[in-house]
Design an enzyme around this catalytic site. Structure first.
Site, PDB file in Angstrom:
ATOM      1  N   TYR A   1      35.520  35.590  35.290  1.00 21.41           N
ATOM      2  CA  TYR A   1      35.928  35.265  36.655  1.00 21.41           C
ATOM      3  C   TYR A   1      34.884  34.434  37.379  1.00 21.41           C
ATOM      4  O   TYR A   1      35.210  33.672  38.278  1.00 21.41           O
ATOM      5  CB  TYR A   1      36.328  36.522  37.430  1.00 21.41           C
TER       6      TYR A   1
ATOM      7  N   HIS B   1      38.309  43.703  39.043  1.00 14.32           N
ATOM      8  CA  HIS B   1      38.379  43.335  37.629  1.00 14.32           C
ATOM      9  C   HIS B   1      37.402  44.131  36.759  1.00 14.32           C
ATOM     10  O   HIS B   1      37.252  43.841  35.574  1.00 14.32           O
ATOM     11  CB  HIS B   1      38.142  41.832  37.463  1.00 14.32           C
TER      12      HIS B   1
END
Lengths: 754, 754
Positions: A283, A436
């Site tokens: 990410y 996440h």
């Protein structure tokens, strides 16, 4: 090379020929505010500079030709702006995604090549969007906590605006005032309002989603010189009325109380001072594009913000951190939610490397990465990189053993990577990593020569592959990939760390105990006291390079578990490859049943069971024609479980990968001591197998107290080494003295290996 | 290049300097019969020619330097001739294997470099063997039907003698008469007698084992000019008293009644006129070395035999056949027992390619293979190849769609390979293939761009990896890999072809029905009437290239089963990769049980079950970032089984690979009609998925009679094509006329696609 140069020369001549033709073409803009645009990523000065050097800098010219071919191919297909319908991977999603990527490129080509056809293409596509956008309801797919209009989530709408803003900037001067007013009033301003005011739960967060949102609004604000929008982008919405317990699709909280928001908050909070982004490198890679492209725009338009100096130059540090978070082949380590195979060859990292080079002091090691990428940004930054490469200024990027702290102030644990030639051990003791994050404190994984040997599963998702759940996160991401049992760390009583609860996990982090690097032994150690209240987890990992003792470097792994109640502990090793040999008998199960019924255990089929040897377990396997051996100090009461992923997976969303689990039951405390060797090789062509066996004869625990742990390793020649470790004093200067079996040992520092 | 040439020049100067030094050294040979040796592979004339060109032919010089480095490294370690003890993969096995490889190389170096240290090394090692050999009992490992002395089987002893003979030839003149007599009387002659007279069950067969045995005896016979041994080598032992029902370790019969034996019989029988070797390419590769090296020796010593013209030059044809039996990366197709990964980069193929080039008319396509191999034989043949490459005579080896017949006269079925760009379909309708044959009539497997997509399992063995059953065949080779269910073909009533009985299988073969190649459609068809008495199997496979209809080439597969009693038929597809999507619901099994209890079915775990759709099954998967779809015409009564290999595999000897099985029950006849598409791609770096879905909307059987089968394929644009096939007349010139749904179709030849 000469032929290539010749071709380049012809190409450049051709490009200039095009330019002349177009100068002759009719211009349809009524007024020419030539002073103002482009000013975002390309600048008038920059374009002039680029044009002056066309045909002289090979990698820039090559990229320009590649981009031209891409865009010309799309122009020849015609414009398609379909009514939004699909999830990612589906036609409408992929078409709108392609459109914004091509828009940005076409804008650049117009500026650099002065060929009006690119401006026409950008304008015409914008007009199509300006026609469609005002008619759009929310996207028909209802899965997102923040549904977009062009895409199923505001996130992708924001992607569109980040790229489209750049295209708008490039043709701004070329458009008529009326065209600009039309586009701004009917497309850009409503678009920016929708992803901000209309979606505060998306815009007012600290998360990669909101970074994209903030930057989208900020980029279009800078093009339009709209200060109101710019303030929103930098500092967020002033009020948002987001409920305190609201969660996103991934189970993450939208916003903590008193949370700062906006672009600057998104820069301050998730990045540690070392440039580690708390969600993990997959990410971070995704977020680096908006972070850096907006930083570049701010540097051009608002140099007084000194954005590249912000937080001690964290943005350029972040790029170097990211490269350090890749394996030998440039692929990102799969920390938290992460799709395997993503690498520094991605378009986001091309942008990131070029910007970091240009604005971060021309680090010559970044040039070697750009050389591998073999493409550059078509702007000042790419020009600088291509010029650096032309002048052979590149130096190899040296990846070392490194620690990257986590947390805004660098005090919420971190990631350490131990490296030795081809071996890479990644040890995770971070904070949760926002929505996440996975529940895997003190987990590790290992690569040899760019190949996963002990793997982290990664995410359960096939990004943009429509057949698999619309390309989105699959439910197995929650039920499997995030659970602790999916990772190489200790699980207590078949329950995930923090009971798998984000609300608890996000309040805690592990702590580094020590990190010391020397030629002979590289050591990292960390503690986790909150994953299981009442139980202390302390793991120490080392790469030992001592070739006169064991020929190849090996990994030493000491996992000390100190409980206050009687528990069951599992430590899995997700080895990759095929089992060659074990030093114990195991019983294959006639029918396969699951290992448990929740917390990820429901996804494992038990293939075989064994009682552990009452001394050392030896587990020898082969992967990609290299042999590996796990040696573990075990007791006869330990159980060995051979399992495989894939139970309760009704749509084959999971890979059928194997694991070996060492289980210790009915005990308060547990000490796992493991050694992992990579040794030898096999060739299916010569059919020679070399050095197929472990060189370690025995591992013994000579002492394990609250204060010290002493491990003896014996090789096949009956030579021994002793590793003594202070469990309570990481100080490098303290003198220690202990007696083991009547022998006195004295040393300075937290450990000794001798 | 200039630098390389310079280094080469220095190297050659150095080599000549060494030569001078050694000429000055004391020679210990008493007599010099300079006229007689070397004469086997190297010849006096050849050596002179090689010496004259040293330093001028790059690939020859490079190989020479590589070999010199290898041998010098071994010489510096000293000689080790251990007492035999281990299976393959173990120390003593690997050491004796290394010894014979180095002996041969050292002999060559002595001849080419005139450096006596190599002769000394060869002699001293031979003296060690001459000391050890007479003391040896049978090898202590008792598994083989023909135990060796140095190795666990006579086969490996024969390997030793084939290489050692060449080394002996190289130093023959240099040795004293006394030394030669000692070596011949105490080592070579007893060695040759042991693997022939003492082991008729090994020597007097038609099999790759006996080829090695015959050649070993033949090679040493030629060096010693021993005609008695040479006659045995060429024609076998005159009497052998082998029992009629005796079998080898792999279950193959030792000898049929009235079987011809010896080298020439081994050349006549297993090779078809096309050069296909009935055991399959993996063993053909293994056998090519003795076949070709002995042929070269015979050509040098007994040119009157005209061995390279034997059977219409079958030996050089065989080399070209072998190359045609490799995938895009040069790896051999896994037909019958075959270890994956073996390729034309193996040492045997270097020898084979060079000899075939030199003695087979200098085919320039072979040079392109030699170029990839990047090494050559250090003799006349390698010199010729290296010279050809220096002069840029190489042309690409064009692998086409091809049929290789099986059987001594080419009338026992065969193998066909259909190729189109990246797609390769291998269709097997051979004879049994001796003891290494699998029971898989009319099976196929498929590659795309060098990657297995529908796989053949290969063998269940880890060659020379001692941990896995001493590196030998594992019992799962018999219980799994040889069984029909392990292959992509029809199984009747869960019973293997020929009931899995070698005695029946070896008496039968399939028959080609037709093989026609055109740009648009490449078709092969074959019939098998003996695998299941009373049931006729007829399979037709095609690659259709019709881009205006279906963008990419696709595979059409029609498997027609005509039974006389009610049966159950299974057709498995061993796809590789991960399931993306199906057009039917399937039920995952909560606990996994085996699919059956014998004939290989006991090794499959059932993962999921489904009823087939009552029209077309669609099965979409991804492998190595390419999408694939299987479309199959099904009925609602068909069952779909998702299974995985690995049950009843107590030592993890098998790979946990998946399969999809289409089961038709309670039926006399069955018609499987399948299409397989390779389409699109996915990039984990750009995260773009392209063309992820099948382009075939429907497959229908319009007609299926004894005489004709008509298949309609419809694409997503509702366009249709018709494939009509005559099941009874393969003639290319016959005119056909049939009426389907009131439409009349007329065409010439066995099929039409329109």
């Amino acid at each position: 090379m000469i032929v290539k140069k010749y071709i380049c020369f012809i190409l450049i001549c051709f490009l200039f020929a095009c330019k002349k033709d177009n100068k002759a073409a009719i211009k349809n803009n009524v007024e020419q505010n030539t002073a103002s645009h482009p000013s975002l990523i390309l600048t008038q000065k920059g374009v002039k500079n680029i044009k002056a050097q066309l045909g002289t800098i090979p990698l820039f010219d090559k990229t320009l030709e590649d981009v031209k071919q891409d865009v010309d191919a799309e122009i020849s297909k015609g414009i398609a702006v379909p009514i939004p319908k699909d999830f990612s991977g589906g036609y409408t999603h992929e078409q709108h995604k392609k459109n914004f990527l091509i828009l940005q490129k076409a804008g650049v080509l117009y500026q650099i090549l002065d060929d009006e056809k690119y401006a026409v293409y950008v304008r015409d596509m914008f007009l199509e969007y300006a026609k469609l956008y005002p008619t759009l309801p929310l996207h028909p797919q209802e899965r997102s906590y923040a549904r977009g209009k062009l895409f199923w989530q505001c996130l992708n709408d924001s992607n569109w605006l980040v790229y489209a803003s750049q295209a708008y900037d490039c043709i701004y001067n070329w458009l008529s005032k009326e065209e600009r007013e039309h586009l701004e009033n009917d497309l850009f301003i409503p678009f920016a309002n929708f992803i901000s005011e209309k979606n505060p739960q998306f815009f007012n967060r600290v998360h990669n989603h909101s970074t994209w949102g903030n930057v989208a609004v900020g980029m279009i604000a800078l093009v339009m010189d709209n200060d109101e929008l710019l303030q929103k982008a930098l500092y967020g919405l002033k009020t948002d009325s987001i409920a305190a317990n609201l969660k996103d699709d991934d189970g993450g909280f939208i916003k903590n109380k008193d949370q700062k928001v906006g672009f600057l908050a998104n820069l301050d909070e998730p990045f540690s001072p070392d440039g580690y982004y708390t969600e993990g490198p997959y990410y971070q890679r995704y977020a680096m594009y908006p972070f850096l492209i907006f930083a570049q725009a701010l540097e051009n338009k608002k140099p007084e913000l000194k954005i590249f100096e912000h937080k001690n130059a964290v943005l350029t540090k972040a790029v170097e951190a990211l490269i350090n978070l890749t394996d030998k082949d440039g692929e990102f380590y799969t920390i938290n939610d992460a799709q395997k195979g993503m690498s520094y060859y991605s378009r986001e990292l091309v942008t990131a490397v070029d910007i970091a080079y240009h604005y971060g002091g021309n680090n010559p090691e970044l040039l070697s990465i750009a050389k591998k990428q073999n493409k550059v940004n078509l702007d000042d930054t790419g020009l600088a990189v291509a010029l650096g490469l032309k002048n052979n200024l590149d130096k190899p990027f040296r990846k070392k053993s490194i620690t990257l702290t986590d947390g805004p102030n660098g005090n919420q644990g971190g990631i350490s990577i131990l490296r030795n030639n081809n071996l890479e051990v990644i040890f995770k003791y971070t904070a949760q990593g926002l929505s996440h994050g996975h529940y895997d404190k003190l987990s590790f994984f290992m690569y040899n020569n760019g190949t996963e040997v002990i793997q982290d599963y990664g995410l359960a998702r096939f990004v943009n592959i429509e057949q698999k759940g619309g390309g989105n996160y699959l439910k197995e991401n929650t039920t499997w990939a995030k659970q602790t049992i999916a990772h190489n760390t200790v699980i207590q009583n078949e329950t995930s760390h923090f009971n798998g609860k984000y609300s608890i996990g996000s309040k805690n982090h592990s702590n580094q105990y020590l990190f010391n690097i020397s030629e002979k032994i590289k050591v990292v150690s960390a503690k986790e006291n909150n994953a299981y209240p009442g139980t202390e987890l302390h793991r120490t990992m080392a790469i030992v390079t001592d070739s006169s003792f064991i020929k190849q470097p090996f990994v030493l792994d000491i996992f000390n578990v100190i409980g206050t109640s009687t528990n069951k502990y599992d430590l899995p090793f997700y080895y990759k490859g095929q089992i060659m040999q074990t030093n114990f008998k195991y019983t294959q199960q006639a029918t396969l049943k699951t290992l448990g019924d929740k917390n990820g255990y429901q996804h494992l089929f038990v293939e075989a069971l064994a009682d552990a040897p009452n001394s050392n377990l030896k587990f020898n396997w082969m992967h990609n024609n290299v042999f590996y051996t796990l040696t573990s100090a075990t007791q006869a009461t330990d159980k060995i479980i051979f399992a495989r992923i894939g139970a309760n997976d009704p749509e084959y969303n999971l890979r059928r990968d194997p694991t070996l689990i060492i289980r210790k039951t009915n005990t308060k405390n547990a000490l796992y001591v493991n050694a992992i060797e990579a040794h030898g090789s096999y060739s299916p062509v010569s059919e020679f197998s070399v050095n197929a066996y472990s060189s370690i004869a025995k591992i013994e625990t000579l002492l394990n107290t609250k204060d010290y742990t002493a491990i003896r390793i014996t090789n096949n020649n009956k030579q021994s080494k002793l590793f003594i470790f202070s469990n309570t004093n990481p100080d490098k200067t303290t003198a220690h003295s202990i007696t083991i079996n009547d022998n006195e040992f004295n040393w300075v520092g937290s450990y000794t290996y001798n």
